[in-house]
Scaffold this motif. Structure first.
Motif, short mmCIF file in Angstrom:
data_model
loop_
_atom_site.label_atom_id
_atom_site.label_comp_id
_atom_site.label_asym_id
_atom_site.label_seq_id
_atom_site.Cartn_x
_atom_site.Cartn_y
_atom_site.Cartn_z
N ARG A 58 6.63 -7.72 -12.44
CA ARG A 58 7.57 -8.84 -12.31
C ARG A 58 8.21 -8.86 -10.93
O ARG A 58 8.40 -9.91 -10.33
N LYS A 59 8.54 -7.70 -10.40
CA LYS A 59 9.23 -7.62 -9.11
C LYS A 59 8.29 -7.85 -7.94
O LYS A 59 8.63 -8.54 -6.99
N HIS A 60 7.07 -7.25 -7.99
CA HIS A 60 6.18 -7.28 -6.84
C HIS A 60 4.98 -8.22 -7.00
O HIS A 60 4.28 -8.47 -6.04
N GLY A 61 4.71 -8.67 -8.21
CA GLY A 61 3.62 -9.61 -8.43
C GLY A 61 2.25 -8.97 -8.59
O GLY A 61 1.25 -9.66 -8.68
N HIS A 62 2.17 -7.64 -8.59
CA HIS A 62 0.89 -6.95 -8.79
C HIS A 62 1.16 -5.55 -9.32
O HIS A 62 2.27 -5.06 -9.28
N LYS A 63 0.09 -4.94 -9.83
CA LYS A 63 0.21 -3.58 -10.36
C LYS A 63 0.34 -2.59 -9.21
O LYS A 63 -0.19 -2.84 -8.12
N PRO A 64 0.99 -1.44 -9.45
CA PRO A 64 1.12 -0.44 -8.38
C PRO A 64 -0.22 0.07 -7.87
O PRO A 64 -0.34 0.41 -6.70
N GLU A 65 -1.26 0.13 -8.71
CA GLU A 65 -2.56 0.64 -8.28
C GLU A 65 -3.22 -0.28 -7.25
O GLU A 65 -4.11 0.14 -6.53
N ASP A 66 -2.79 -1.55 -7.23
CA ASP A 66 -3.40 -2.51 -6.32
C ASP A 66 -2.96 -2.31 -4.88
O ASP A 66 -3.53 -2.90 -3.97
N GLU A 67 -1.93 -1.50 -4.64
CA GLU A 67 -1.41 -1.30 -3.31
C GLU A 67 -2.35 -0.42 -2.48
O GLU A 67 -3.04 0.43 -3.00
N GLU A 68 -2.33 -0.67 -1.19
CA GLU A 68 -3.10 0.14 -0.26
C GLU A 68 -2.47 1.52 -0.14
O GLU A 68 -1.26 1.66 -0.25
N GLU A 69 -3.29 2.51 0.15
CA GLU A 69 -2.77 3.85 0.40
C GLU A 69 -1.96 3.81 1.69
O GLU A 69 -2.39 3.20 2.67
N PRO A 70 -0.81 4.46 1.74
CA PRO A 70 -0.05 4.48 2.99
C PRO A 70 -0.81 5.29 4.04
O PRO A 70 -1.57 6.20 3.70
N PRO A 71 -0.61 4.97 5.31
CA PRO A 71 -1.33 5.71 6.34
C PRO A 71 -0.87 7.17 6.38
O PRO A 71 0.29 7.47 6.12
N THR A 72 -1.81 8.03 6.72
CA THR A 72 -1.47 9.45 6.83
C THR A 72 -0.76 9.70 8.15
O THR A 72 -0.75 8.84 9.05
#
Length: 154
Positions: A100-114
């Motif tokens: 509801r807050k972000h409009g997508h599931k958390p798994e859909d997010e890109e991995e943060p850069p190392t």
């Protein structure tokens, strides 16, 4: 007294108190289930009147496995109920709130850069600023960083 009041009114302390109260109430349910259903089944398997008296006879040695099995079953039942009644629904609610807050599931997010990715990007931007051109596209070299750049050590 002010510090004590802040400590008591902190959310974690209230949640912990509620958890202890619910846990104590839930223990009676689990104990009734274990005593009424599982203990008689295990006692029948080991041919004993009570699960706590169930023994496994190995020659002259009697192993009191009934008490251990009773405690193990009690633990597993509590863990199963906590997972399916509390953890799983809370995870689903948290995921729905995230969607509801972000409009997508958390798994859909890109991995943060190392950290290495960020350091390579910084190196390339610094090289671009020095040369005034496009950044060099070269792989990161182990041990190479701001102090050991392309122009040698300090």
């Amino acid at each position: 007294m002010k510090g004590f009041k802040e400590f008591i009114m902190r959310g974690n302390v209230i949640e912990l108190a509620v958890a202890v109260i619910i846990g104590a109430a839930f223990t009676s349910i689990v104990n009734a289930l274990v005593d009424g259903i599982f203990n008689p089944l295990i006692a029948a398997i080991f041919n004993a009147d009570e699960i706590n008296k169930a023994v496994w006879q190995i020659g002259p040695v009697s192993l009191g496995v009934g008490a251990v099995l009773g405690a193990l079953i009690n633990f597993l039942l509590i863990a199963l109920v906590v997972y399916f009644v509390i953890i799983l629904p809370m995870n689903k609610l948290n995921e729905a709130a995230y969607v509801r807050k972000h409009g997508h599931k958390p798994e859909d997010e890109e991995e943060p850069p190392t950290e290495t990715d960020l350091l390579v990007e910084i190196r390339d931007l610094l090289a671009q600023r020095e040369t005034g051109g496009a950044p060099e596209q070269r792989p990161a070299v182990r041990g190479e960083g701001p102090a050991h750049g392309a122009h040698g050590a300090q």
